[in-house]
Design a protein around this motif. Structure first.
Motif, PDB file in Angstrom:
ATOM      1  N   ILE A 102       8.164   0.321   2.696  1.00  0.00           N
ATOM      2  CA  ILE A 102       6.985  -0.218   2.018  1.00  0.00           C
ATOM      3  C   ILE A 102       5.906   0.845   1.853  1.00  0.00           C
ATOM      4  O   ILE A 102       4.821   0.557   1.354  1.00  0.00           O
ATOM      5  N   GLY A 103       6.216   2.081   2.247  1.00  0.00           N
ATOM      6  CA  GLY A 103       5.228   3.161   2.179  1.00  0.00           C
ATOM      7  C   GLY A 103       5.226   3.926   0.883  1.00  0.00           C
ATOM      8  O   GLY A 103       4.708   5.051   0.830  1.00  0.00           O
ATOM      9  N   VAL A 104       5.776   3.345  -0.183  1.00  0.00           N
ATOM     10  CA  VAL A 104       5.837   4.032  -1.479  1.00  0.00           C
ATOM     11  C   VAL A 104       4.451   4.461  -1.980  1.00  0.00           C
ATOM     12  O   VAL A 104       4.277   5.600  -2.426  1.00  0.00           O
ATOM     13  N   PRO A 105       3.424   3.613  -1.919  1.00  0.00           N
ATOM     14  CA  PRO A 105       2.102   4.052  -2.391  1.00  0.00           C
ATOM     15  C   PRO A 105       1.575   5.285  -1.651  1.00  0.00           C
ATOM     16  O   PRO A 105       0.962   6.165  -2.263  1.00  0.00           O
ATOM     17  N   LEU A 106       1.828   5.354  -0.351  1.00  0.00           N
ATOM     18  CA  LEU A 106       1.364   6.508   0.412  1.00  0.00           C
ATOM     19  C   LEU A 106       2.084   7.778  -0.014  1.00  0.00           C
ATOM     20  O   LEU A 106       1.487   8.859  -0.034  1.00  0.00           O
ATOM     21  N   SER A 107       3.353   7.660  -0.381  1.00  0.00           N
ATOM     22  CA  SER A 107       4.090   8.852  -0.835  1.00  0.00           C
ATOM     23  C   SER A 107       3.456   9.427  -2.090  1.00  0.00           C
ATOM     24  O   SER A 107       3.335  10.647  -2.244  1.00  0.00           O
ATOM     25  N   ALA A 130      -1.314  -2.315   4.297  1.00  0.00           N
ATOM     26  CA  ALA A 130      -0.206  -1.812   5.119  1.00  0.00           C
ATOM     27  C   ALA A 130       0.618  -0.726   4.427  1.00  0.00           C
ATOM     28  O   ALA A 130       1.061   0.231   5.084  1.00  0.00           O
ATOM     29  N   PRO A 131       0.860  -0.810   3.084  1.00  0.00           N
ATOM     30  CA  PRO A 131       1.655   0.241   2.433  1.00  0.00           C
ATOM     31  C   PRO A 131       1.029   1.634   2.485  1.00  0.00           C
ATOM     32  O   PRO A 131       1.725   2.616   2.234  1.00  0.00           O
ATOM     33  N   LEU A 132      -0.252   1.715   2.814  1.00  0.00           N
ATOM     34  CA  LEU A 132      -0.915   3.019   2.895  1.00  0.00           C
ATOM     35  C   LEU A 132      -0.981   3.546   4.326  1.00  0.00           C
ATOM     36  O   LEU A 132      -1.523   4.635   4.563  1.00  0.00           O
ATOM     37  N   GLU A 133      -0.417   2.812   5.264  1.00  0.00           N
ATOM     38  CA  GLU A 133      -0.415   3.266   6.651  1.00  0.00           C
ATOM     39  C   GLU A 133       0.739   4.242   6.888  1.00  0.00           C
ATOM     40  O   GLU A 133       1.852   4.012   6.420  1.00  0.00           O
ATOM     41  N   SER A 164      -0.784   1.221  -8.811  1.00  0.00           N
ATOM     42  CA  SER A 164       0.188   0.250  -9.310  1.00  0.00           C
ATOM     43  C   SER A 164       1.256  -0.088  -8.277  1.00  0.00           C
ATOM     44  O   SER A 164       1.654  -1.255  -8.147  1.00  0.00           O
ATOM     45  N   SER A 165       1.747   0.904  -7.543  1.00  0.00           N
ATOM     46  CA  SER A 165       2.753   0.613  -6.515  1.00  0.00           C
ATOM     47  C   SER A 165       2.146  -0.237  -5.406  1.00  0.00           C
ATOM     48  O   SER A 165       2.811  -1.123  -4.842  1.00  0.00           O
ATOM     49  N   LEU A 166       0.862   0.008  -5.092  1.00  0.00           N
ATOM     50  CA  LEU A 166       0.183  -0.807  -4.094  1.00  0.00           C
ATOM     51  C   LEU A 166      -0.033  -2.223  -4.630  1.00  0.00           C
ATOM     52  O   LEU A 166       0.133  -3.211  -3.903  1.00  0.00           O
TER      53      LEU A 166
END
Length: 489
Positions: free
Chosen positions: A48-53, A190-193, A251-253
């Motif tokens: 679920i960490g795609v936005p952070l990538s 959470a996706p940005l953690e 957008s991913s977030l």
């Protein structure tokens, strides 16, 4: 000084920074990257960490752009990458990168035909009840792109500009709607953690995300056609990175927020590219969703045309310098377009799409995915080589630029990109999906190495048999190069 062959050029000084941004951002394909690439990233990697990538890759690419933009002020060549490496590391190494570039950009351009064929076939199927074969849609588009590729480059920029503006508007509207309607009533960050990204499969996440950015670095391929190449290329590169990074992170977030971080992976696996359009239909109405899907298809058209133009210019540059047949350096007398390169790219696309169709391979999970991951690997290798070449180029010209541009930013980019490459290679089997085999894994990634060796050996042969052609690899520096650079020689 020996007599040199006359150097043919492309259509000169028609493009400004905005037009180049249209080309390179359209190549990144923001809407089809978000609708197609992001759900695939979630589904395949299980992260679920795609936005952070995306948030981390943006600054890394920004570091790369510092040296890349600085070097563009001294070297203007339609081949972009390999002239940089040829002048910064060595001519034979530059030739190796030239062949890697050809493999990578042909791969990403042709891969999109798989997604396009599937998208149009599915779309027509919903309208008529009888979907045509994906390969028929793809082959028709190959011919259309080939025809557009021989037109004036500024005409193509206008087409891409309109398509890009519409795509960005749709993405922005959908993102606002999704954030306004979060799952459970609360926006989750959470996706940005870091703990969401740095788990098993993190390398695959970065590989998919890096592939989404492919295209931004192509600004320098239009250097010979810009009004102010010393400034335009750098400005266009920074603008392209900034725009795509913001779109991808937000957008991913938004997809995870609207679906729910705890179920985004399973939902993306179940719905695929339809996820974005289903959410748009739910919150904005079916009419808007239909419009968005139409732009999803036209966005792929824009990306195909943009990559086609870039590949045609690489063929032109390599033909002009004798690394490939000099017949590839033929340009249109009327428009200045690289006609031979355009026709060659079209022929390659026709052959590859036909082979996948005859073999009965899947257009998305195989044609799109296999060639896309190969291209992603190659482009990261290219950027590492370019970062190294910036350091080598300015090492002999210390007064030309400040330390930040000469070696600090390029060195940091080289290290960060090397880490990304290692993660991609370690997770390459995951990127190929369930159809991937041991042979396929090393065969596709090995294409990059084979291309590099072929280019290097081709240059070494020229060094012995045709020293004049070898000496011209990478082209001369601009005649109006800065005084500081001349003094540093």
């Amino acid at each position: 000084m020996g007599t040199q062959r006359p150097r043919r050029g492309l259509g000169h000084r028609r493009l400004g920074a905005a037009q180049i941004v249209f080309f390179v951002v359209a190549a990144a394909g923001p809407l089809f990257a978000i609708a197609g690439g992001v759900p695939t990233n979630y589904a395949v990697t299980g992260s679920i960490g795609v936005p952070l990538s995306f948030l981390l890759l943006g600054p890394i690419l920004g570091l790369f752009a510092v040296g890349y933009a600085a070097m563009s002020r001294y070297i203007t060549n339609a081949g972009a990458f390999y002239p940089y490496v040829a002048n910064g590391v060595g001519k034979s190494t530059g030739a190796g990168i030239a062949f890697v570039t050809l493999i990578s950009y042909n791969a990403i351009q042709i891969s999109i035909y798989g997604l396009f064929g599937w998208s149009v076939s599915t779309w027509l199927g919903t309208l008529t009840g009888s979907p045509p074969p994906w390969w028929l849609c793809a082959l028709v588009m190959v011919l259309i792109v080939g025809a557009l590729g021989v037109l004036r480059v500024d005409l193509n920029a206008k087409v891409l500009g309109v398509a890009l503006c519409l795509e960005v508007a749709v993405v922005a509207i959908v993102d606002i709607a999704l954030f306004a309607n979060p799952a459970g009533g609360t926006v989750s960050w959470a996706p940005l953690e870091p703990s969401s990204l740095f788990t098993t499969g993190v390398g695959a996440v970065f590989a998919f995300s890096a592939a989404a950015f492919i295209g931004f670095e192509g600004a320098a391929t239009y250097g010979e056609e810009t009004r102010e190449p010393s400034r335009t290329v750098g400005r266009a590169t920074y603008a392209a990175i900034g725009l795509t990074a913001v779109l991808y992170v937000v957008s991913s977030l938004a997809l995870a927020v609207a679906t729910g971080p705890d179920v985004i992976v399973t939902t993306a696996a179940a719905q695929g590219p339809d996820l974005l359009f289903n959410l748009a239909g739910e919150h904005l109405g079916e009419t808007f969703s239909d419009v968005a899907y139409t732009l999803f298809v036209t966005g792929q058209c824009a990306a195909l045309l943009s990559f086609h133009n870039a590949v045609a210019r690489y063929f032109f540059a390599l033909g002009r310098e004798g690394l490939l047949s000099r017949s590839l350096a033929k340009t249109s007398k009327r428009t200045g377009a690289p006609v031979a390169g355009s026709l060659t790219q079209t022929a390659l696309a026709l052959v590859v799409v036909a082979l996948f169709a005859i073999a009965g391979r899947d257009p998305v999970t195989e044609l799109f995915t296999w060639l896309g991951t190969t291209a992603s690997t190659g482009v990261v290798v290219i950027m590492i080589a370019v970062s190294l070449s910036v350091i080598g180029f300015f090492k002999r010209r210390r007064d030309a630029e400040n330390a930040w541009r000469r070696w600090i930013a390029p060195g940091a980019a080289m290290l960060a990109l090397s880490a990304v490459l290692a993660l991609i290679l370690l997770n390459f089997d995951l990127l190929l999906g369930p159809a991937g085999t041991f042979l396929l894994r090393w065969g596709l990634s090995g294409l990059v190495l084979v291309a590099a060796l072929a280019g290097f050996l081709r240059a070494e042969v020229l060094r012995t048999k045709d020293p004049e052609t070898y000496a011209a690899i990478g082209g001369p520096l601009e005649e109006d190069e800065p005084v500081a650079l001349r003094a540093g020689r």
